[in-house]
Design a protein around this motif. Structure first.
Motif, PDB file in Angstrom:
ATOM      1  N   THR A   3      -6.684   3.001  -9.687  1.00 50.29           N
ATOM      2  CA  THR A   3      -5.249   2.897  -9.893  1.00 50.29           C
ATOM      3  C   THR A   3      -4.581   4.181  -9.417  1.00 50.29           C
ATOM      4  O   THR A   3      -4.949   5.277  -9.846  1.00 50.29           O
ATOM      5  CB  THR A   3      -4.918   2.651 -11.368  1.00 50.29           C
ATOM      6  N   THR A   4      -3.618   4.047  -8.504  1.00 46.73           N
ATOM      7  CA  THR A   4      -2.980   5.210  -7.905  1.00 46.73           C
ATOM      8  C   THR A   4      -1.475   5.062  -7.974  1.00 46.73           C
ATOM      9  O   THR A   4      -0.935   3.979  -7.685  1.00 46.73           O
ATOM     10  CB  THR A   4      -3.405   5.370  -6.431  1.00 46.73           C
ATOM     11  N   LEU A   5      -0.801   6.142  -8.348  1.00 48.53           N
ATOM     12  CA  LEU A   5       0.658   6.163  -8.275  1.00 48.53           C
ATOM     13  C   LEU A   5       1.025   6.567  -6.857  1.00 48.53           C
ATOM     14  O   LEU A   5       1.097   7.746  -6.522  1.00 48.53           O
ATOM     15  CB  LEU A   5       1.230   7.149  -9.299  1.00 48.53           C
ATOM     16  N   ILE A   6       1.266   5.569  -6.011  1.00 54.10           N
ATOM     17  CA  ILE A   6       1.396   5.820  -4.577  1.00 54.10           C
ATOM     18  C   ILE A   6       2.554   6.753  -4.271  1.00 54.10           C
ATOM     19  O   ILE A   6       2.411   7.722  -3.525  1.00 54.10           O
ATOM     20  CB  ILE A   6       1.561   4.484  -3.811  1.00 54.10           C
ATOM     21  N   THR A   7       3.737   6.487  -4.818  1.00 55.80           N
ATOM     22  CA  THR A   7       4.897   7.310  -4.471  1.00 55.80           C
ATOM     23  C   THR A   7       5.154   8.417  -5.495  1.00 55.80           C
ATOM     24  O   THR A   7       6.232   8.976  -5.555  1.00 55.80           O
ATOM     25  CB  THR A   7       6.157   6.430  -4.325  1.00 55.80           C
ATOM     26  N   GLY A   8       4.162   8.712  -6.310  1.00 53.59           N
ATOM     27  CA  GLY A   8       4.264   9.856  -7.205  1.00 53.59           C
ATOM     28  C   GLY A   8       3.617  11.079  -6.587  1.00 53.59           C
ATOM     29  O   GLY A   8       2.768  10.982  -5.682  1.00 53.59           O
ATOM     30  N   HIS A  14      -1.968  11.646  -0.192  1.00 46.86           N
ATOM     31  CA  HIS A  14      -2.664  10.450  -0.671  1.00 46.86           C
ATOM     32  C   HIS A  14      -1.986   9.144  -0.280  1.00 46.86           C
ATOM     33  O   HIS A  14      -2.530   8.078  -0.564  1.00 46.86           O
ATOM     34  CB  HIS A  14      -2.774  10.498  -2.207  1.00 46.86           C
ATOM     35  N   ILE A  15      -0.831   9.183   0.385  1.00 42.81           N
ATOM     36  CA  ILE A  15      -0.150   7.958   0.802  1.00 42.81           C
ATOM     37  C   ILE A  15      -0.628   7.585   2.193  1.00 42.81           C
ATOM     38  O   ILE A  15      -0.475   8.358   3.148  1.00 42.81           O
ATOM     39  CB  ILE A  15       1.375   8.138   0.790  1.00 42.81           C
ATOM     40  N   ASP A  19      -1.251   1.773   2.289  1.00 44.03           N
ATOM     41  CA  ASP A  19      -0.389   1.691   1.108  1.00 44.03           C
ATOM     42  C   ASP A  19       0.992   1.167   1.482  1.00 44.03           C
ATOM     43  O   ASP A  19       1.511   0.231   0.857  1.00 44.03           O
ATOM     44  CB  ASP A  19      -0.244   3.075   0.461  1.00 44.03           C
ATOM     45  N   MET A  20       1.595   1.792   2.502  1.00 45.28           N
ATOM     46  CA  MET A  20       2.939   1.393   2.892  1.00 45.28           C
ATOM     47  C   MET A  20       2.942   0.006   3.524  1.00 45.28           C
ATOM     48  O   MET A  20       3.881  -0.772   3.342  1.00 45.28           O
ATOM     49  CB  MET A  20       3.538   2.416   3.862  1.00 45.28           C
ATOM     50  N   GLY A  21       1.869  -0.314   4.249  1.00 48.93           N
ATOM     51  CA  GLY A  21       1.782  -1.642   4.837  1.00 48.93           C
ATOM     52  C   GLY A  21       1.709  -2.729   3.785  1.00 48.93           C
ATOM     53  O   GLY A  21       2.331  -3.784   3.906  1.00 48.93           O
ATOM     54  N   ALA A  22       0.937  -2.458   2.704  1.00 45.44           N
ATOM     55  CA  ALA A  22       0.819  -3.436   1.625  1.00 45.44           C
ATOM     56  C   ALA A  22       2.162  -3.623   0.927  1.00 45.44           C
ATOM     57  O   ALA A  22       2.547  -4.752   0.583  1.00 45.44           O
ATOM     58  CB  ALA A  22      -0.243  -2.984   0.623  1.00 45.44           C
ATOM     59  N   MET A  23       2.895  -2.516   0.716  1.00 44.27           N
ATOM     60  CA  MET A  23       4.183  -2.623   0.057  1.00 44.27           C
ATOM     61  C   MET A  23       5.177  -3.382   0.932  1.00 44.27           C
ATOM     62  O   MET A  23       5.888  -4.280   0.464  1.00 44.27           O
ATOM     63  CB  MET A  23       4.735  -1.237  -0.276  1.00 44.27           C
ATOM     64  N   GLN A  24       5.234  -3.036   2.221  1.00 45.12           N
ATOM     65  CA  GLN A  24       6.200  -3.687   3.113  1.00 45.12           C
ATOM     66  C   GLN A  24       5.866  -5.161   3.316  1.00 45.12           C
ATOM     67  O   GLN A  24       6.773  -6.002   3.418  1.00 45.12           O
ATOM     68  CB  GLN A  24       6.259  -2.938   4.441  1.00 45.12           C
TER      69      GLN A  24
END
Length: 269
Positions: A3-8, A14-15, A19-24
């Motif tokens: 479990t990772t706080l991606i935008t923290g 660590h981003i 990560d961004m592809g999954a969110m978009q």
């Protein structure tokens, strides 16, 4: 730890693009999409000459990855053969190497010429979602008849901005003052307009398509033509027809002092 706080703030980089592809992908969709340009239109591929397709500035979201063509560039189209037909595809080619370095470039998939109906070339297998080494995303088809290339056909889906989505769900309502003292409730959601409720007239009507002075409200003009049906509780009935220029005609035999049910639905301009 999974479990990772991606935008923290994590203290170390660590981003990742994944990560961004999954969110978009979760927000926009898993497919590939063309975004509108700064002028509010969707750009298109054109032919610069018989052997060069011109790719304009593009903003693309492909399987969650955001890619841009920041300056117009050309893609080479091989010459056709007299008497044969061929389809070529202008694509965005995504590449991931052994160090997980990702790149994107415009590339052309050449079709197979034949004397009949041309078919698109087979898209090589591969998906960014599946961490493939390459993935081909078709942008436009170049139809070639003999030695002459035709007008490119855009294949990638257009993705309107969120402001358009807001417009499509915003309810616009008003009361339109129609002919013979009638009042009609109108509503518009996106590109569809509706007439509803009931109305009455201040004078008797006996008309077979009479043009009236009143015009349909500009915000509710139909793409071509439309009609509002009027059904009286005493069996009388009629209709209002109106057109993209706002002109309204009325038909039917309807008396004043009675209420008429109103019903209508049409696509707006």
């Amino acid at each position: 730890m999974t479990t990772t706080l991606i935008t923290g703030k994590g203290g170390t980089p660590h981003i990742t693009s994944g990560d961004m592809g999954a969110m978009q992908s979760g927000i926009i969709g898993n497919g590939s999409y063309l975004l509108q340009g700064s002028d509010g239109t969707f750009p298109t591929v054109t032919m610069q000459d018989a052997n060069h397709a011109l790719i304009p500035v593009l903003n693309l979201v492909v399987e969650g990855r955001y890619a841009r063509v920041t300056e117009a560039e050309t893609a080479t189209i091989e010459s056709g053969v007299s008497g044969q037909n061929r389809n070529d595809l202008v694509c965005l080619k995504y590449t991931r190497n052994n160090q997980n370095i990702e790149t994107a470039a415009i590339a052309v998939l050449k079709g197979t010429p034949n004397t009949g109906t041309a078919a698109d070339p087979t898209i090589p297998s591969g998906s960014i979602h599946s961490a493939s080494g390459t993935a081909w995303i078709p942008i436009a088809r170049i139809p070639i008849s003999g030695i002459t290339p035709g007008t490119p056909v855009m294949l990638i889906k257009q993705l309107p901005p969120m402001s358009k989505l807001l417009d499509s769900v915003t309810l616009d309502r008003k009361i339109w003052s129609g002919p013979y003292g009638m009042k009609v409730r109108l509503a518009k959601v996106g590109m569809m307009a509706f007439a509803f409720g009931s109305t009455s007239f201040t004078s008797n009507i006996n008309s077979n398509g009479q043009t009236v002075h009143e015009t349909m409200d500009a915000g509710f003009l139909p793409a071509d033509e439309a009609a509002i049906l009027l059904e009286g509780v005493n069996g009388q009935h009629g209709s209002l027809s109106f057109y993209s220029d706002g002109k309204v005609t009325i038909s039917g035999s309807m008396n004043s002092g009675y209420y008429f049910r109103v019903c209508g639905c049409w696509p707006v301009k």
